[in-house]
Design a protein around this motif. Structure first.
Motif, PDB file in Angstrom:
ATOM      1  N   VAL A   1      -4.465 -10.045   4.852  1.00 35.69           N
ATOM      2  CA  VAL A   1      -3.662 -10.731   5.760  1.00 35.69           C
ATOM      3  C   VAL A   1      -2.628 -11.746   5.234  1.00 35.69           C
ATOM      4  CG1 VAL A   1      -3.387 -12.476   8.057  1.00 35.69           C
ATOM      5  CG2 VAL A   1      -5.462 -10.481   7.904  1.00 35.69           C
ATOM      6  N   LEU A   2      -3.188 -12.470   4.173  1.00 35.34           N
ATOM      7  CA  LEU A   2      -2.376 -13.452   3.294  1.00 35.34           C
ATOM      8  C   LEU A   2      -1.320 -12.683   2.690  1.00 35.34           C
ATOM      9  CD1 LEU A   2      -1.982 -16.254   2.473  1.00 35.34           C
ATOM     10  CD2 LEU A   2      -3.542 -15.643   0.528  1.00 35.34           C
ATOM     11  N   LEU A   3      -1.670 -11.609   2.052  1.00 32.64           N
ATOM     12  CA  LEU A   3      -0.577 -11.001   1.158  1.00 32.64           C
ATOM     13  C   LEU A   3       0.377 -10.349   2.502  1.00 32.64           C
ATOM     14  CD1 LEU A   3      -2.752  -9.156  -1.396  1.00 32.64           C
ATOM     15  CD2 LEU A   3      -1.186 -11.165  -1.613  1.00 32.64           C
ATOM     16  N   ALA A   4       0.269  -9.961   3.555  1.00 34.66           N
ATOM     17  CA  ALA A   4       1.333  -9.492   4.216  1.00 34.66           C
ATOM     18  C   ALA A   4       2.207 -10.347   4.793  1.00 34.66           C
ATOM     19  CB  ALA A   4       0.439  -8.972   5.670  1.00 34.66           C
ATOM     20  N   GLN A   5       1.796 -11.707   4.605  1.00 42.24           N
ATOM     21  CA  GLN A   5       2.672 -12.735   4.963  1.00 42.24           C
ATOM     22  C   GLN A   5       3.804 -13.164   3.904  1.00 42.24           C
ATOM     23  OE1 GLN A   5       0.241 -15.976   5.886  1.00 42.24           O
ATOM     24  NE2 GLN A   5      -0.521 -15.235   7.766  1.00 42.24           N
TER      25      GLN A   5
ATOM     26  N   ARG B   1       8.196   2.451  -8.883  1.00 40.22           N
ATOM     27  CA  ARG B   1       9.575   2.248  -8.606  1.00 40.22           C
ATOM     28  C   ARG B   1       9.783   2.363  -6.840  1.00 40.22           C
ATOM     29  NH1 ARG B   1      11.896   6.704 -11.314  1.00 40.22           N
ATOM     30  NH2 ARG B   1      13.228   5.108 -12.712  1.00 40.22           N
ATOM     31  N   LEU B   2      10.661   1.634  -6.542  1.00 41.11           N
ATOM     32  CA  LEU B   2      10.993   1.857  -5.106  1.00 41.11           C
ATOM     33  C   LEU B   2      11.800   2.904  -4.729  1.00 41.11           C
ATOM     34  CD1 LEU B   2      10.628   0.377  -2.098  1.00 41.11           C
ATOM     35  CD2 LEU B   2      12.993  -0.991  -2.758  1.00 41.11           C
ATOM     36  N   LEU B   3      11.786   3.617  -3.902  1.00 39.61           N
ATOM     37  CA  LEU B   3      12.509   4.787  -3.122  1.00 39.61           C
ATOM     38  C   LEU B   3      12.861   4.414  -1.727  1.00 39.61           C
ATOM     39  CD1 LEU B   3      10.769   7.942  -4.466  1.00 39.61           C
ATOM     40  CD2 LEU B   3      12.519   6.628  -5.847  1.00 39.61           C
ATOM     41  N   GLN B   4      14.053   5.065  -1.507  1.00 40.69           N
ATOM     42  CA  GLN B   4      14.213   4.787  -0.043  1.00 40.69           C
ATOM     43  C   GLN B   4      14.691   6.385   0.619  1.00 40.69           C
ATOM     44  OE1 GLN B   4      16.311   1.304   1.693  1.00 40.69           O
ATOM     45  NE2 GLN B   4      16.746   0.652  -0.256  1.00 40.69           N
ATOM     46  N   GLY B   5      13.913   6.390   1.704  1.00 36.13           N
ATOM     47  CA  GLY B   5      13.974   8.062   2.463  1.00 36.13           C
ATOM     48  C   GLY B   5      14.480   7.992   3.810  1.00 36.13           C
ATOM     49  N   LEU B   6      14.728   9.027   4.282  1.00 34.39           N
ATOM     50  CA  LEU B   6      15.133   9.006   5.661  1.00 34.39           C
ATOM     51  C   LEU B   6      13.931  10.030   6.457  1.00 34.39           C
ATOM     52  CD1 LEU B   6      17.310   8.510   7.903  1.00 34.39           C
ATOM     53  CD2 LEU B   6      18.604  10.325   7.296  1.00 34.39           C
ATOM     54  N   GLN B   7      13.413   9.550   7.531  1.00 37.06           N
ATOM     55  CA  GLN B   7      12.711  10.606   8.433  1.00 37.06           C
ATOM     56  C   GLN B   7      13.540  11.093   9.319  1.00 37.06           C
ATOM     57  OE1 GLN B   7       8.908  10.252   7.853  1.00 37.06           O
ATOM     58  NE2 GLN B   7       9.478  12.194   8.764  1.00 37.06           N
TER      59      GLN B   7
ATOM     60  N   ASN C   1      10.973   2.621   3.394  1.00 36.54           N
ATOM     61  CA  ASN C   1      10.799   1.999   2.015  1.00 36.54           C
ATOM     62  C   ASN C   1       9.569   3.069   1.407  1.00 36.54           C
ATOM     63  OD1 ASN C   1      12.620   0.279   1.498  1.00 36.54           O
ATOM     64  ND2 ASN C   1      11.381  -1.301   2.317  1.00 36.54           N
ATOM     65  N   LEU C   2       9.761   3.886   0.249  1.00 35.63           N
ATOM     66  CA  LEU C   2       8.560   4.594  -0.187  1.00 35.63           C
ATOM     67  C   LEU C   2       8.486   3.954  -1.609  1.00 35.63           C
ATOM     68  CD1 LEU C   2      10.042   7.974   0.959  1.00 35.63           C
ATOM     69  CD2 LEU C   2       8.251   7.075   1.851  1.00 35.63           C
ATOM     70  N   VAL C   3       7.232   4.331  -2.213  1.00 30.87           N
ATOM     71  CA  VAL C   3       7.096   4.058  -3.756  1.00 30.87           C
ATOM     72  C   VAL C   3       6.628   5.262  -4.382  1.00 30.87           C
ATOM     73  CG1 VAL C   3       5.301   2.557  -4.984  1.00 30.87           C
ATOM     74  CG2 VAL C   3       6.180   1.763  -2.865  1.00 30.87           C
ATOM     75  N   GLN C   4       7.301   5.374  -5.688  1.00 32.58           N
ATOM     76  CA  GLN C   4       6.956   6.374  -6.608  1.00 32.58           C
ATOM     77  C   GLN C   4       6.037   5.818  -7.674  1.00 32.58           C
ATOM     78  OE1 GLN C   4      10.501   7.952  -8.624  1.00 32.58           O
ATOM     79  NE2 GLN C   4       9.572   9.999  -8.777  1.00 32.58           N
ATOM     80  N   VAL C   5       4.801   6.526  -7.942  1.00 33.57           N
ATOM     81  CA  VAL C   5       3.885   5.959  -8.827  1.00 33.57           C
ATOM     82  C   VAL C   5       3.676   7.114  -9.993  1.00 33.57           C
ATOM     83  CG1 VAL C   5       1.614   5.140  -9.003  1.00 33.57           C
ATOM     84  CG2 VAL C   5       2.594   4.657  -6.748  1.00 33.57           C
ATOM     85  N   TYR C   6       3.797   6.644 -11.264  1.00 33.65           N
ATOM     86  CA  TYR C   6       3.790   7.483 -12.203  1.00 33.65           C
ATOM     87  C   TYR C   6       2.267   7.379 -12.935  1.00 33.65           C
ATOM     88  CZ  TYR C   6       8.629   7.926 -12.104  1.00 33.65           C
ATOM     89  OH  TYR C   6       9.942   8.086 -11.626  1.00 33.65           O
TER      90      TYR C   6
ATOM     91  N   PRO D   1       5.286  -4.525   2.827  1.00 34.73           N
ATOM     92  CA  PRO D   1       4.679  -3.597   2.080  1.00 34.73           C
ATOM     93  C   PRO D   1       4.931  -2.872   0.748  1.00 34.73           C
ATOM     94  CG  PRO D   1       4.520  -3.181   4.591  1.00 34.73           C
ATOM     95  CD  PRO D   1       5.524  -4.159   4.359  1.00 34.73           C
ATOM     96  N   ALA D   2       5.905  -2.338   0.821  1.00 36.63           N
ATOM     97  CA  ALA D   2       6.675  -1.716  -0.386  1.00 36.63           C
ATOM     98  C   ALA D   2       6.858  -2.499  -1.726  1.00 36.63           C
ATOM     99  CB  ALA D   2       7.638  -0.740  -0.022  1.00 36.63           C
ATOM    100  N   PRO D   3       7.606  -3.442  -1.585  1.00 39.22           N
ATOM    101  CA  PRO D   3       7.647  -4.521  -2.668  1.00 39.22           C
ATOM    102  C   PRO D   3       6.281  -5.014  -3.248  1.00 39.22           C
ATOM    103  CG  PRO D   3       9.310  -5.142  -1.175  1.00 39.22           C
ATOM    104  CD  PRO D   3       8.396  -3.951  -0.336  1.00 39.22           C
TER     105      PRO D   3
END
Length: 521
Positions: free
Chosen positions: A177-181, A201-207, A219-224, A185-187
């Motif tokens: 809850v503290l971190l949500a403030q 890295r941050l990606l951005q997609g279209l639903q 916002n999406l997150v690409q994890v390596y 979510p993505a950053p």
């Protein structure tokens, strides 16, 4: 005596012209009769809006390319007075507009056609992004470390760590809850992964969803993990590429770079087009011609609008047939068509329940208004306000109870519902509840039949791709309007005559038998 020949000539002409147009669309442009062998084409229009400051403007928009699951088919842009160039930059492909002087509200458009292609192999970026550590203030830094420690105990690498972090951030603990403030979510997820030395890295997609307008990117997150990567949706926790998710910006660059303007935003309109394989590849719908009567030549917003409007004649045909041939009574002539359109937006069960709740509650409240002896205009206005209040009240109740389907009753046509309540109330006073139930039930039955016809995938395909069908529907409606025979529901009036005829026939047969017996004697 008035000749009916011109009428039949007009009906025949409408039918033949409509049928000829449908044949032309099928054989010349290879549009299939039924939704079958085809390619799914997503037409997406990005709309850039901003306020120019009366000086040179340069706007750079990130644009998608071929990627796993999608192949780029065609792209174009509309920007009157602006220079335009498609450039390749370090951050991927971009569309750049420029103008020497502009002031006031500005609108720029970019349109791309992406074909759903399971064999598309063009990868997203496999270049591992650098890890950037940011100084985090307290108490957020401590909360991050605690959540990371708990997630690392249940993980084996960067991919599994991401999964466990998403679970921790959604369990409503004090740290979550503290971190949500602290951050979105993505950053937040990227920052925590970097603290754990995991590249992301941050990606951005279209639903993608058919007929949607003014949609934002997600916002999406690409994890390596080494040279391999996985994509996560921080909002839902989903992992991997999704079939209906198009990556729009995947190089960690801004979606829109704007110089010389302010208050910018980018929204997206999308439309799914189911086209035959060869038609999609040849891009025939992108070549307007006077003989190619196609809605695909219109802007996307108008296409999405017509996709619903063209279903109305089908509902009208159902109403005409059920009223003239079958003889079903309805409250209002074409009110069932509007209710069927609402059912398409809400789903059948939700629509039926919502309609009964609104009309039932409205009739109870309207019965009180009848004692006030109001003028018609004031009474109707009061009923409209009551309908809006009822819809708002039940939407709030549905939301509080977690019934998200119940919130869709806002799609009902409020003015039509108000008139329906008014008509049924007057009918109740003049004819009694039996007639109200008969007409109300008839309206609902016709609306359900119209909904089933209009919601059919085959009907949707034919109405949108074959405009000649509208002329055929018109011809059939004119023929039905020329019918002057008995309705099927009226035939029960002749049942006593049939019974009387059968009784007389039996009596005559008995008399004849007696006469024959006497002759033999």
């Amino acid at each position: 005596m008035y000749s009916r020949k011109p009428f039949y000539i007009i009906v025949a002409a409408l039918f033949l012209i409509g049928f000829a147009l449908m044949l032309q669309r099928h054989f010349v442009y290879e549009v299939p009769w039924l939704p079958g062998e085809k390619r799914q084409i997503w037409s997406i229009e990005a709309k850039v809006e901003f306020e120019a400051k009366g000086k040179p403007v340069k706007a750079s928009l990130a644009i998608p390319g071929s990627q796993p699951g999608f192949t780029l088919m065609n792209e174009s842009a509309a920007s009157p007075g602006y220079g335009l160039a498609f450039v390749e930059a370090k951050g991927g492909s971009r569309a750049e507009w420029s103008i020497r002087n502009a002031s006031g509200p500005q609108e720029l458009y970019y349109k791309v056609d992406m074909m759903h292609d399971p064999f598309a192999k063009a990868p997203l970026s496999t270049e591992v992004p650098p890890i950037k550590l940011i100084e985090v203030p307290e108490p957020y830094a401590t909360a991050m470390d605690q959540v990371l420690m708990q997630a690392q105990e249940r993980s084996a690498d960067g991919i599994t760590l991401t999964r466990e972090l998403l679970k921790e951030l959604k369990n409503n603990s004090q740290n979550a809850v503290l971190l949500a403030q602290y951050q979105a979510p993505a950053p937040l997820l990227i920052e925590m992964l970097h603290r754990a030395a995991v590249p992301a890295r941050l990606l951005q997609g279209l639903q993608l969803e058919d007929g949607r307008r003014r949609q934002p990117l997600i916002n999406l997150v690409q994890v390596y993990e080494g040279k391999q990567y996985e994509i996560f949706n921080p909002e839902t926790g989903e992992q991997g590429n999704q079939d209906q998710l198009l990556m729009w910006e995947y190089h960690s660059s801004p979606v829109l770079d704007l110089v010389g303007g302010s208050n910018s935003r980018v929204t997206f309109t999308m439309l799914e087009q189911d086209q035959p394989v060869n038609v999609a590849l040849a891009k025939k719908f992108d070549q307007p011609h006077w003989i190619n009567v196609s809605l695909y030549n219109l802007p996307l917003e108008e296409q999405a609008l017509f996709k619903g409007i063209l279903l109305v004649p089908i509902g009208v045909l159902v109403v005409v047939f059920l009223r003239i041939i079958i003889g079903i009574k309805t409250s209002g002539t074409f009110m069932p068509v509007l209710i069927a359109m609402a059912f398409i937006q809400t789903s059948l069960i939700t629509g039926l329940v919502g309609f009964l709740i609104i009309v039932g509650t409205g009739l109870v409240l309207r019965s009180y208004l009848s004692h006030l002896n109001l003028l018609l205009v004031a009474r109707i206005s009061a009923v409209i306000i009551m309908v809006i209040g009822i819809i708002g009240f039940f939407s709030i109740i549905a939301y509080q109870l977690g019934l998200t389907e119940g919130m869709k009753i806002t799609f009902f046509p409020m003015i039509i519902l108000a008139w329906t309540i008014e008509r049924m109330s007057i009918l109740w006073e003049e004819e009694g509840p039996k007639e109200v139930i008969k007409q109300g039930g008839g309206s609902l039955m016709v609306a359900v039949v119209a909904f089933l016809a209009m919601n059919s995938e085959v009907v949707r395909h034919i109405t949108f791709n074959f405009l000649g069908l509208q002329l055929i529907v018109m011809a059939v409606v004119l023929l039905l309007g020329n019918y002057t025979g008995y309705r099927l529901t009226e035939l029960k009036r002749f049942k006593p005559l049939v019974d009387e005829y059968n009784t007389d026939s039996k009596a005559e047969i008995k008399t004849d038998n007696k006469i024959e017996d006497k002759k033999h004697d």
